[in-house]
Design an enzyme around this catalytic site. Structure first.
Site, PDB file in Angstrom:
ATOM      1  N   GLY A  37       0.941   3.786   2.092  1.00 53.10           N
ATOM      2  CA  GLY A  37       1.163   4.449   3.365  1.00 53.10           C
ATOM      3  C   GLY A  37       0.189   5.570   3.631  1.00 53.10           C
ATOM      4  O   GLY A  37       0.195   6.163   4.716  1.00 53.10           O
TER       5      GLY A  37
ATOM      6  N   ASP B 223       0.861  -1.175   0.000  1.00 55.32           N
ATOM      7  CA  ASP B 223       0.000   0.000   0.000  1.00 55.32           C
ATOM      8  C   ASP B 223       0.903   1.233   0.000  1.00 55.32           C
ATOM      9  O   ASP B 223       2.121   1.131   0.126  1.00 55.32           O
ATOM     10  CB  ASP B 223      -0.977  -0.019   1.164  1.00 55.32           C
TER      11      ASP B 223
ATOM     12  N   ASP C  94      -7.633  -7.613   1.649  1.00 53.60           N
ATOM     13  CA  ASP C  94      -6.662  -7.714   2.739  1.00 53.60           C
ATOM     14  C   ASP C  94      -7.308  -7.183   3.998  1.00 53.60           C
ATOM     15  O   ASP C  94      -8.238  -6.371   3.934  1.00 53.60           O
ATOM     16  CB  ASP C  94      -5.390  -6.917   2.442  1.00 53.60           C
TER      17      ASP C  94
END
Length: 376
Positions: free
Chosen positions: A94, A92, A271
């Site tokens: 962040g 990802d 996720d």
């Protein structure tokens, strides 16, 4: 990266596909265990690959940037070499972590200034810098830098936030195409559709992101405080617009029921930290319902943790033994529960795929949702 759509369920938008990267093939729908710091918390590599059967895992750009830092990761040859996981990985951007640092970050058109949660040191993320960081980490799939507004944001804030995310996406795309992978394999960049809980903003964002012609797309900013039914509505709005021949990734979601509902609406990738976080707190997910392993009712139950045996640990240990470990605060309790929950999530999406291919996903999903709602 290639995405081969194999079949769509006759009774819903649920899809089965093959996603192929330079580090291997992924069968979708798929759940991706979260490895925030380059490791799935409490789980050995051989357990991740052999018991849980993870096909792809996540790393977190914000956390890896701060610790161990890019110099170490680059000297190792990228995150795959650093942590030993030789299958696909996703990072990802962040953005979610940075924007969660309320009170220690400042947002501007240029980027986001923030202070490290570790030592208070000051840092500045721009779309360009995040692309460079993700190149250095070396995941197969990179995420664009975006702002993730809370699910309760009013329209004015959501509008302003979306405009910023769109401007940043243009800069991410430009920087991504100005740079090359560092470790000799292909990397893909997924734009992130935002827009909070407002259908018009979600449609606008989906159209804007689809025009980039990316190799895949993510849906962000959901499961952040809004009701589940609103989340499902936003998924439907977005998936009506996103290309059908590209993977769709719903970020940070969620419970087993959330996942089945999203699969039914055409999502391919998921996720969430829930399997490991809840496992560390004694909650186990099973195909018959949810178990709290601290409950006294398990103290003399010598049946397997999960009779279906989603992974080896389920048949090796009894419920009484796991109850004892949690009551005694043994670290092994958290490890067993984490492995079980991750294995269950991977079993669930694999089973969903089987029923999609058999054209009876919708009927099976109704039965599973009822079971998954039970507290045992």
């Amino acid at each position: 990266m290639t995405f081969n759509l194999q079949h769509t369920d006759k009774g819903s938008a649920a899809r089965a596909a093959l996603l192929t990267t330079d580090h291997g093939q992924i069968e979708t729908p798929i759940f991706m265990p979260v490895g925030t710091l380059g490791t799935v918390k409490g789980v050995h590599l051989h357990e991740l690959k052999d018991d849980i059967k993870a096909q792809i895992i996540l790393g977190n750009t914000y956390h890896l940037y701060l610790r161990p830092g890019l110099e170490i990761i680059e000297r190792a040859g990228g995150l795959h070499k650093f942590n030993g996981f030789d299958r696909p990985m996703l990072t990802d951007s962040g953005g979610f972590q940075v924007f969660s640092l309320t009170g220690i970050r400042k947002l501007s058109n240029e980027g986001c200034e923030f202070r490290s949660h570790i030592d208070g040191s000051k840092h500045f993320f721009t779309p360009e810098k995040v692309m460079d960081i993700e190149r250095a980490i070396g995941a197969d799939i990179m995420m664009a830098f975006d702002e993730c507004p809370p699910g309760t944001a009013d329209f004015a804030y959501a509008r302003k936030s979306l405009d910023l995310t769109h401007r940043w996406m243009k800069r991410c795309w430009k920087r991504f195409h100005e740079t090359d992978p560092k470790y000799g394999y292909h990397q893909s960049l997924f734009p992130i559709v935002q827009g909070c809980v407002y259908p018009d903003l979600r449609r606008e964002s989906a159209k804007f992101m689809a025009d980039f012609g990316a190799e895949g797309y993510a849906i962000g900013g959901l499961a952040v405080g809004e009701p589940a039914e609103v989340m499902y509505e936003m998924i439907e709005v977005v998936n009506d617009i996103l290309p059908k021949d590209r993977p769709r990734y719903l970020m940070g979601v969620g419970t087993p029921i959330n996942i089945l509902e999203a699969i039914e609406r055409g999502v391919d990738m998921f996720d969430c930290v829930m399997p490991t976080r809840n496992g560390r707190n004694a909650m186990l997910f099973t195909a018959e319902g949810i178990l709290n392993m601290r409950n006294a009712k398990w103290a003399d139950d010598f049946s397997p943790v999960d009779p279906m045996g989603h992974c080896l640990a389920d048949t090796q240990y009894s419920r009484a033994y796991l109850h004892h470990l949690f009551k005694a605060k043994e670290l092994l309790a958290m490890q067993i529960a984490s492995i079980h929950n991750l294995a269950f999530y991977l079993w669930l999406v694999k089973e969903a795929r089987t029923h999609i291919l058999a054209d009876d996903f919708s009927e099976w999903k109704v039965e599973m949702v009822e079971k998954l709602s039970r507290r045992l």
